[in-house]
Design a protein around this motif. Structure first.
Motif, PDB file in Angstrom:
ATOM      1  N   LYS A  98      39.055  20.771  15.254  1.00  0.00           N
ATOM      2  CA  LYS A  98      38.138  21.805  15.722  1.00  0.00           C
ATOM      3  C   LYS A  98      36.989  21.918  14.725  1.00  0.00           C
ATOM      4  N   TYR A 140      36.276  32.970  16.999  1.00  0.00           N
ATOM      5  CA  TYR A 140      36.150  31.519  16.878  1.00  0.00           C
ATOM      6  C   TYR A 140      35.639  30.913  18.179  1.00  0.00           C
ATOM      7  N   GLN A 141      36.300  31.283  19.285  1.00  0.00           N
ATOM      8  CA  GLN A 141      35.948  30.713  20.596  1.00  0.00           C
ATOM      9  C   GLN A 141      34.502  31.067  20.958  1.00  0.00           C
ATOM     10  N   GLY A 142      34.139  32.320  20.700  1.00  0.00           N
ATOM     11  CA  GLY A 142      32.789  32.770  21.044  1.00  0.00           C
ATOM     12  C   GLY A 142      31.729  32.015  20.259  1.00  0.00           C
ATOM     13  N   ASP A 151      32.080  29.190  18.764  1.00  0.00           N
ATOM     14  CA  ASP A 151      32.137  27.776  19.158  1.00  0.00           C
ATOM     15  C   ASP A 151      31.316  27.551  20.430  1.00  0.00           C
ATOM     16  N   ALA A 152      31.491  28.454  21.412  1.00  0.00           N
ATOM     17  CA  ALA A 152      30.763  28.317  22.679  1.00  0.00           C
ATOM     18  C   ALA A 152      29.256  28.454  22.445  1.00  0.00           C
ATOM     19  N   LEU A 153      28.880  29.466  21.668  1.00  0.00           N
ATOM     20  CA  LEU A 153      27.449  29.701  21.425  1.00  0.00           C
ATOM     21  C   LEU A 153      26.814  28.564  20.621  1.00  0.00           C
ATOM     22  N   THR A 180      27.934  25.459  20.395  1.00  0.00           N
ATOM     23  CA  THR A 180      27.939  24.227  21.185  1.00  0.00           C
ATOM     24  C   THR A 180      26.751  24.226  22.142  1.00  0.00           C
ATOM     25  N   THR A 181      26.513  25.388  22.764  1.00  0.00           N
ATOM     26  CA  THR A 181      25.378  25.504  23.679  1.00  0.00           C
ATOM     27  C   THR A 181      24.074  25.228  22.937  1.00  0.00           C
ATOM     28  N   ASN A 208      23.684  21.586  22.112  1.00  0.00           N
ATOM     29  CA  ASN A 208      23.355  20.803  23.291  1.00  0.00           C
ATOM     30  C   ASN A 208      21.921  21.009  23.738  1.00  0.00           C
TER      31      ASN A 208
END
Ligand SMILES: [Mn+2]
Length: 352
Positions: free
Chosen positions: A300, A338-340, A342-344, A346-347, A350
């Protein structure tokens, strides 16, 4: 009376074994049988039990000849075989008319049969599959008469493959119950009943050690033990990655671990731990010895929440972290953090 119990030889199979070994693997299955025969001679074994799935598919006539030839090297050992679900006795099976040498006994019958081996005062009870499946429990569970050592040879023990009541089976007065079909070696009742497991692992799910069961019946007491024998094993390997590791470092760490575990083995690798968020691994390049059949990247990306928060004071990322940063590591809130992030992140990566 000394015996060796093997099972699930799956001769004719082509196990996937990585680029380095896949090609040799079919021949190695035969070599292993040859080695068992040498072992029987060295240890003066009286009886070699083969608990089904001798072949991976319907055997060809020439394959039976090859196997019979190998058995011709036995000096004093009787061999008893049964067919399993893979090599069941089909209508036109070559098993039916094949003339084995006199010390090789193939139980062809689909009903429980008794084979008497007078010179070693041993009876072997067993049956062969006549169809791909045996849905019913075909065992009558009657106790064998005590006129010598009594051994039961069976293939299956699960739904659709001769379901049996194992507890009941273990309580019968057999001296030993030799099972096949489950590829993982397992002693089900101490000194009484065991799956030998596949002699060689046949596919990537056959992880761990493989070999045979050695047994001895002396003064009406049976002793058995599992002996590791397979040429190669499938080894699950979990590699912990550190956030400071470069891809080349991970590759080196993995090579080291594979050398420790033996390069003759076949590996199923999982990468775990944290990596730099923008780290890229060329997983294919990690297979240096060409003996990896599976590599999964479960690492991760690592986030330094404080740093990210400071850099993003004025936007949603910063505000989001601020909301949750004081929570306890390992808590549900921490996971959400962590998930939040990671999502932000990653966006954002990208979009960049
Ligand atoms: Mn089977």
């Amino acid at each position: 009376m000394k015996f060796i119990h093997i099972a699930d030889l799956h001769l004719g199979a082509r196990p996937e074994a990585g680029e380095a070994y896949t090609q040799k693997r079919p021949e190695e299955l035969w070599e292993s049988v040859h080695r068992i025969i040498q072992k029987c001679n060295e240890d003066e074994i009286d009886l070699l039990l083969v608990a089904g799935d001798v072949f991976h598919h319907q055997p060809m006539l020439r394959e039976l000849k090859e196997l019979d030839y190998l058995f011709s090297k036995l000096v004093k050992t009787h061999v008893v075989l049964i067919a399993g679900n893979h090599d069941y006795i089909k209508g036109d099976s070559f098993y039916k008319k094949f003339q084995w040498q006199s010390h090789v006994h193939f139980i062809l019958n689909g009903e429980m049969s008794k084979l008497k081996l007078k010179d070693i005062s041993t009876n072997v009870f067993g049956l062969s599959y006549q169809t791909r499946n045996i849905e019913k429990d075909m065992l009558a569970y009657h106790e064998p008469k005590k006129d010598g050592n009594n051994i039961l040879l069976l293939h299956g023990g699960e739904e659709k493959y001769l379901p049996v009541n194992k507890q009941k089976l273990a309580s019968l007065n057999y001296d030993y119950i030799a099972l096949g079909h489950i590829h993982k070696p397992m002693i089900l009742a101490e000194n009484k009943m065991a799956y030998a497991g596949a002699l060689e692992p046949i596919d990537r799910n056959d992880i761990g050690e493989h070999g045979y069961i050695f047994g001895e019946i002396k003064n009406q007491k049976t002793k058995i033990r599992f002996c590791s024998f397979a040429k190669r094993s499938y080894v699950p390997l979990k590699l912990e990655v550190d956030v400071s590791d470069t891809a080349a470092q991970v590759k080196d760490k993995l090579s080291e671990r594979i050398q420790e575990g033996g390069i003759d083995n076949i590996y199923k690798v999982t990468l775990v731990g944290f990596r730099e968020a923008d780290m890229y691994y060329d997983i294919a390049a990690f297979d240096q010895f060409k003996n990896i059949v599976q590599i999964t990247d479960e690492t991760k990306p690592y986030y330094d929440f404080k740093k990210i928060m400071e850099k993003n004071k004025d936007n949603i990322i910063g505000l989001f972290i601020k909301e949750l940063i004081d929570c306890e590591e390992g808590s549900m809130e921490y996971e959400a953090l962590y998930q939040g992030v990671d999502a932000l992140m990653t966006t954002r990566r990208n979009e960049a």
